[in-house]
Structure formats: C-alpha cells, structure tokens
Design an enzyme around this catalytic site. Sequence first.
Site, mmCIF file in Angstrom:
data_model
loop_
_atom_site.group_PDB
_atom_site.id
_atom_site.type_symbol
_atom_site.label_atom_id
_atom_site.label_comp_id
_atom_site.label_asym_id
_atom_site.label_seq_id
_atom_site.Cartn_x
_atom_site.Cartn_y
_atom_site.Cartn_z
ATOM 1 N N LYS A 14 -2.416 10.273 2.277
ATOM 2 C CA LYS A 14 -2.526 9.295 1.192
ATOM 3 C C LYS A 14 -1.279 8.439 1.226
ATOM 4 C CE LYS A 14 -4.360 7.427 -2.428
ATOM 5 N NZ LYS A 14 -4.298 6.156 -1.669
ATOM 6 N N GLY A 73 -2.627 -0.038 -1.474
ATOM 7 C CA GLY A 73 -1.778 -1.213 -1.278
ATOM 8 C C GLY A 73 -0.312 -0.874 -1.144
ATOM 9 N N ASP A 74 0.445 -1.846 -0.712
ATOM 10 C CA ASP A 74 1.907 -1.803 -0.663
ATOM 11 C C ASP A 74 2.314 -3.275 -0.528
ATOM 12 O OD1 ASP A 74 4.250 0.305 -0.304
ATOM 13 O OD2 ASP A 74 4.696 -1.265 1.128
ATOM 14 N N SER A 93 -3.366 6.577 -8.036
ATOM 15 C CA SER A 93 -4.343 6.508 -6.935
ATOM 16 C C SER A 93 -5.103 7.827 -6.827
ATOM 17 C CB SER A 93 -3.635 6.234 -5.604
ATOM 18 O OG SER A 93 -3.352 4.865 -5.450
ATOM 19 N N ASN A 122 3.965 -6.625 -7.424
ATOM 20 C CA ASN A 122 3.217 -5.708 -8.273
ATOM 21 C C ASN A 122 4.129 -4.736 -9.027
ATOM 22 O OD1 ASN A 122 1.899 -2.689 -8.137
ATOM 23 N ND2 ASN A 122 0.499 -4.214 -8.949
ATOM 24 N N LYS A 130 7.041 12.543 -2.059
ATOM 25 C CA LYS A 130 6.609 11.853 -3.278
ATOM 26 C C LYS A 130 5.267 12.408 -3.749
ATOM 27 C CE LYS A 130 6.589 7.370 -2.904
ATOM 28 N NZ LYS A 130 6.209 5.941 -2.743
ATOM 29 N N LYS A 181 1.018 6.500 5.822
ATOM 30 C CA LYS A 181 1.344 5.086 5.567
ATOM 31 C C LYS A 181 0.797 4.267 6.727
ATOM 32 C CE LYS A 181 3.561 2.609 2.494
ATOM 33 N NZ LYS A 181 3.799 2.930 1.073
ATOM 34 N N THR A 189 2.609 1.836 -10.959
ATOM 35 C CA THR A 189 3.909 2.088 -10.332
ATOM 36 C C THR A 189 5.035 1.617 -11.253
ATOM 37 O OG1 THR A 189 2.831 1.751 -8.204
ATOM 38 C CG2 THR A 189 5.244 1.853 -8.208
HETATM 39 P P1 NDP Z 1 4.492 -6.957 -3.433
HETATM 40 O O1 NDP Z 1 4.084 -7.503 -2.112
HETATM 41 O O2 NDP Z 1 3.583 -7.087 -4.584
HETATM 42 O O3 NDP Z 1 5.905 -7.557 -3.865
HETATM 43 C C1 NDP Z 1 7.039 -7.425 -3.087
HETATM 44 C C2 NDP Z 1 8.124 -8.206 -3.764
HETATM 45 O O4 NDP Z 1 9.376 -7.926 -3.171
HETATM 46 C C3 NDP Z 1 7.932 -9.712 -3.651
HETATM 47 O O5 NDP Z 1 8.441 -10.330 -4.775
HETATM 48 C C4 NDP Z 1 8.741 -10.032 -2.421
HETATM 49 O O6 NDP Z 1 9.182 -11.363 -2.316
HETATM 50 C C5 NDP Z 1 9.933 -9.141 -2.669
HETATM 51 N N1 NDP Z 1 10.666 -8.934 -1.453
HETATM 52 C C6 NDP Z 1 10.200 -8.461 -0.288
HETATM 53 N N2 NDP Z 1 11.180 -8.439 0.615
HETATM 54 C C7 NDP Z 1 12.283 -8.912 -0.021
HETATM 55 C C8 NDP Z 1 13.620 -9.126 0.371
HETATM 56 N N3 NDP Z 1 14.017 -8.854 1.627
HETATM 57 N N4 NDP Z 1 14.496 -9.620 -0.553
HETATM 58 C C9 NDP Z 1 14.104 -9.893 -1.811
HETATM 59 N N5 NDP Z 1 12.833 -9.708 -2.226
HETATM 60 C C10 NDP Z 1 11.937 -9.229 -1.335
HETATM 61 O O7 NDP Z 1 4.831 -5.418 -3.148
HETATM 62 P P2 NDP Z 1 4.962 -4.219 -4.198
HETATM 63 O O8 NDP Z 1 5.481 -4.706 -5.483
HETATM 64 O O9 NDP Z 1 3.695 -3.467 -4.150
HETATM 65 O O10 NDP Z 1 6.052 -3.304 -3.465
HETATM 66 C C11 NDP Z 1 7.439 -3.417 -3.742
HETATM 67 C C12 NDP Z 1 8.134 -2.138 -3.318
HETATM 68 O O11 NDP Z 1 7.595 -1.039 -4.060
HETATM 69 C C13 NDP Z 1 7.982 -1.749 -1.851
HETATM 70 O O12 NDP Z 1 9.151 -1.087 -1.425
HETATM 71 C C14 NDP Z 1 6.828 -0.743 -1.878
HETATM 72 O O13 NDP Z 1 6.868 0.121 -0.759
HETATM 73 C C15 NDP Z 1 7.149 -0.022 -3.167
HETATM 74 N N6 NDP Z 1 6.045 0.703 -3.799
HETATM 75 C C16 NDP Z 1 4.873 0.094 -4.116
HETATM 76 C C17 NDP Z 1 3.874 0.782 -4.755
HETATM 77 C C18 NDP Z 1 2.614 0.139 -5.192
HETATM 78 O O14 NDP Z 1 1.814 0.806 -5.857
HETATM 79 N N7 NDP Z 1 2.381 -1.132 -4.902
HETATM 80 C C19 NDP Z 1 4.008 2.222 -5.066
HETATM 81 C C20 NDP Z 1 5.324 2.755 -4.765
HETATM 82 C C21 NDP Z 1 6.273 2.008 -4.139
HETATM 83 P P3 NDP Z 1 8.434 -12.406 -1.325
HETATM 84 O O15 NDP Z 1 7.209 -12.782 -2.050
HETATM 85 O O16 NDP Z 1 9.411 -13.491 -1.146
HETATM 86 O O17 NDP Z 1 8.165 -11.656 -0.039
HETATM 87 O O1 2IT Z 2 4.599 3.702 -1.677
HETATM 88 C C1 2IT Z 2 3.610 4.070 -2.341
HETATM 89 O O2 2IT Z 2 3.584 5.140 -2.940
HETATM 90 C C2 2IT Z 2 2.450 3.171 -2.406
HETATM 91 N N1 2IT Z 2 2.505 2.081 -1.841
HETATM 92 C C3 2IT Z 2 1.214 3.583 -3.144
HETATM 93 C C4 2IT Z 2 0.368 4.488 -2.296
HETATM 94 C C5 2IT Z 2 -0.974 4.840 -2.855
HETATM 95 O O3 2IT Z 2 -1.702 5.523 -2.124
HETATM 96 O O4 2IT Z 2 -1.309 4.467 -3.979
#
Ligand code: NDP
Ligand code: 2IT
Length: 444
Positions: free
Chosen positions: A90, A165-166, A376, A240, A114, A126, A209
């Site tokens: 997952k 998603g990620d 999830s 997100n 996690k 992943k 998240t």
């Molecule tokens: P999104 O694609 O929705 O958003 C990512 C954000 O981070 C955007 O604003 C992006 O900007 C910014 N970003 C990416 N790279 C950089 C950088 N080098 N410097 C500054 N800003 C940056 O992704 P998520 O919000 O889903 O994911 C964000 C983080 O959270 C990741 O590390 C992901 O692995 C983690 N995560 C996500 C989960 C989820 O459920 N979605 C769960 C757990 C962890 P730009 O638009 O300019 O690229």
């Molecule tokens: O980093 C993470 O935990 C995620 N991007 C969410 C993974 C999931 O299966 O919901």
Amino acid sequence: MSYTDEVYDRVVAQNPGEPEFHQAVKEVLDSLKVVIDANEEKYRSLSILERLVEPERIISFRVPWVDDKGVVQVNKGYRVQFNSAIGPYKGGLRFHPSVNQSILKFLGFEQIFKNSLTGLPIGGGKGGSNFDPKGKSDREVMAFCQSFMTELSKYIGADRDVPAGDIGVGGREIGYLYGQYKRNRDLYEGVLTGKGLTWGGSLVRTQATGYGVVYILNEMMKAHNDEIAGKTAIVTGSGNVAIYAVEKITQFGATVVAMCDSNGYIYDPNGIKLDVVKQIKEVERGRIKEYADRVEGAEYHEGVGIWNIKCDIYLPCATQNELGLDAVKTLVANGTKYIAEGANMPTTMEATEYVQANGVIFMPGKAANAGGVATSALEMSQNSMRLSWTAEEVDEKLHGIMVNIFKKVDEASTRYGMKDNYVVGANIAGFEKVVDAMMAQGIV
Ligand code: NDP
Ligand code: 2IT
C-alpha cells in the site's frame, strides 16, 4: 561493527547512486540500534535486517504515450513492492520529473513503518513516474495514465497491491488510472484509493493527510502542556497535504502566515486565506505567486527562504530534503518550538539532529503524515464491506488513529530511555509489528 552498521554499509555498497534510499535506511537503522543490539543473535541468524532493506519486488516499465502535437513521448514507470508482511502493498504513486528508483525506494521503505504505525493491515509500497503533469492538457494526462495503468494493472489488485496518490497524483489522475484498470482487468474492486465519491471513494480521504498532521501535532503539544490556539504557523507546499493542514490548524486557532510552491513563497501577516489558495491550486492549477495579486497586504518572494519568517510551528508539507541545516538554524534562532512533517523525509538528517538538540519538539513524517494512508485503508475497508461511512465516522476514526500513533511513538521512545525522541519512537514502534510478522512467516 554493529549489525545495523554492517547492514547500512551493505545497502550503500549494493545500491549505488541511491542517496535518498541510503538516507532513509540510515535513519531507521540508527534508531533501531537499541532494539537490535538487545537481540542481535536472533535477528542476525534470521538475516532480518538484510531482508527488511531489500524490496520484495521492483517493477520497472516503459510508458509510451502521444502528446497533443502527435509526438510520441516515453516515460519511465515503476512500482516498488517493498514489504508485504502485515498486508497487501500500500502506498502512493508520484508523478514528478525528479522521480527515480532511489526516491521510490526511500518512499517505499518509509511506507513499511508508517503503515505499521497506523495499526491497520497494510504492507509497504510506492510507485510513480518521471512524467510531469504540469502544463499538460487533460487529454495528455489521461493518455499517460492509461498507458501507465496498462502495464501496472498486471501487478496490482485489491488484495495484492493498492496504489493511491502522492505528489502530482490527485483525484483526476486516480480517475483515469481507475478507469483503465477496470477496462483492462474487468474488475470493479478497491484497487486504488483516493477514488471519487461516486465510484468507491471515502469521505475525508482528500483532507486526511493534512488533518492527521494537525491531530498528532495537537497531541504532542498537549503532552508538553501547550496548545495550538494562538500560535503562528508556516506550512510549506500548497498541494493536497499543505492545504488541509492549513485548514485544520486554522480551525484549531493558529494563524498560518506563509505557504509556498517550487517557485517561491507567499507571506500574509493577516493569515492565509485558504479559499484563495484552493481556487488557485485546486481549481486553476496555477502558481502560488497569484495569491499576492489577489490578497491585499500579502507579499510574494521568488525562490527559497520561507523559513526566514518567524513562527512557533513549522509544518514542512512539500517534498524530501526541503528543510536543511541553515534553515533550521534560522528557525531555532527565531523561536520555533514544534515541527511536524507532512511531507516524507522533508528534513535532512543534520537538520533533524540540530532541532532535536536545540529543544524543538519534532514529529517525523512516518508518524505525522500517516493519516493519509490510514484513511486509504479505511477506504479499502468500506470497499470490502460495500458500504460507506459518513464524514463524521471517518474523521473520528482518523482522529483516533492519530491519537494512537502518538501514544505508540511516545511509549516506544520512553521505553528505550529516549523520551521525546519521536524519530526513535516511530521507527521502533513501526518496526516491532513488522518484524514480529516476518519472523512468524518464516524465511520468505
Ligand atoms: P501535491 O502534488 O499535491 O503538492 C506538492 C506541493 O509541494 C506543491 O505545492 C509543490 O509545488 C510543492 N513542492 C514540490 N517540490 C517542491 C520543492 N522542491 N520546493 C518547494 N515546493 C515544492 O503533493 P502532496 O501534497 O500530496 O504531497 C506533498 C508531500 O506529502 C510529499 O512529500 C508526499 O510524499 C507527502 N505525503 C502525501 C500524502 C498524500 O496523501 N497525498 C500522504 C503522506 C505524505 P509545485 O506545484 O511548484 O511543484
Ligand atoms: O506517502 C503516503 O503515505 C501517501 N502518499 C499516501 C499513500 C496511500 O496509500 O494513501
């Protein structure tokens, strides 16, 4: 040499050119030293650590698709199926030009611990691609997703591997991926999470998240006789995770004064107006810069440096290694007291050590951002039952899970004499369940 150091050296030697993977393994193995040393003979004889750091399987494939000019494009696609001891693989899919095997292995490795911390039956995985959704038309994104899933669909399934998603993968991408899975495999099953509400998605998964980060932040502040209300916060990113962390921390009474994207950051001393950010990011897929054009009194700064703004709470919610040593020295000097990682491994190892040595209460991503994957798993439960829970039910379960994760992390760090070291606590508590299952299942 200790068993953990030996295995770390082996990982570096056998996985050249994968610095992010090395970093994630080092942090975990350093934390586990106390547990491993106490049972070294047993773990060594079973090669537990050698097995833990080796993915069960990595699938790597070609993703050809046709762009709007009629040109054939080719991307790399991957799925890292890291560990299935406690449940089906997952973990999310990341679409970003920086994606490579090292990044996906670090993310898959983190996901094992996690997912264990959530208390739910999910293994670690992943995947993703170096495809860049930015600037692509909907049709191009669909063409890419269909090609990606045509190959991936051979290796996943509701009881086998359940992606989500990620970075770069949200509701739109999950929709196109789900449609193609269903068409290829002729199965209407919970093979992906983060689905839309009319086709098997769960309420609150979008928010989970970010909300979870704030729920656990609340627990850790309460444990230090403090509260979120009245504090100033910075939330990095504007995707997100960032958006829903801002929403929840604002509901708890903090003022968020800055957010960013990869181009620059906004500073709004009056408190970020989240409806404006949502309009720019979720509806228009625009740049954070536009916020300053729309909100009186807000500033936009090109480039990095968001950490120069004074805050009590810092929530890094963008990407790996966004927060380095110089940045945290500034945060500490400005009085920041709490960091909870919404992103995966956003704080470098040196920066983590520096904040811990300087009195900052620090919650690592594998605990702090686990609310996403936990919800999830709740989506998977609802799909299996063929029922849907209300938003209140899901949110209550999410809240309970985050409170429990805090308890587990706090308890493990205390048990090993390192109270308040939540890095050690999260790694140990996550490891204990996985290692127990691995030992019970024999040499596999
Ligand atoms: P999104 O694609 O929705 O958003 C990512 C954000 O981070 C955007 O604003 C992006 O900007 C910014 N970003 C990416 N790279 C950089 C950088 N080098 N410097 C500054 N800003 C940056 O992704 P998520 O919000 O889903 O994911 C964000 C983080 O959270 C990741 O590390 C992901 O692995 C983690 N995560 C996500 C989960 C989820 O459920 N979605 C769960 C757990 C962890 P730009 O638009 O300019 O690229
Ligand atoms: O980093 C993470 O935990 C995620 N991007 C969410 C993974 C999931 O299966 O919901």
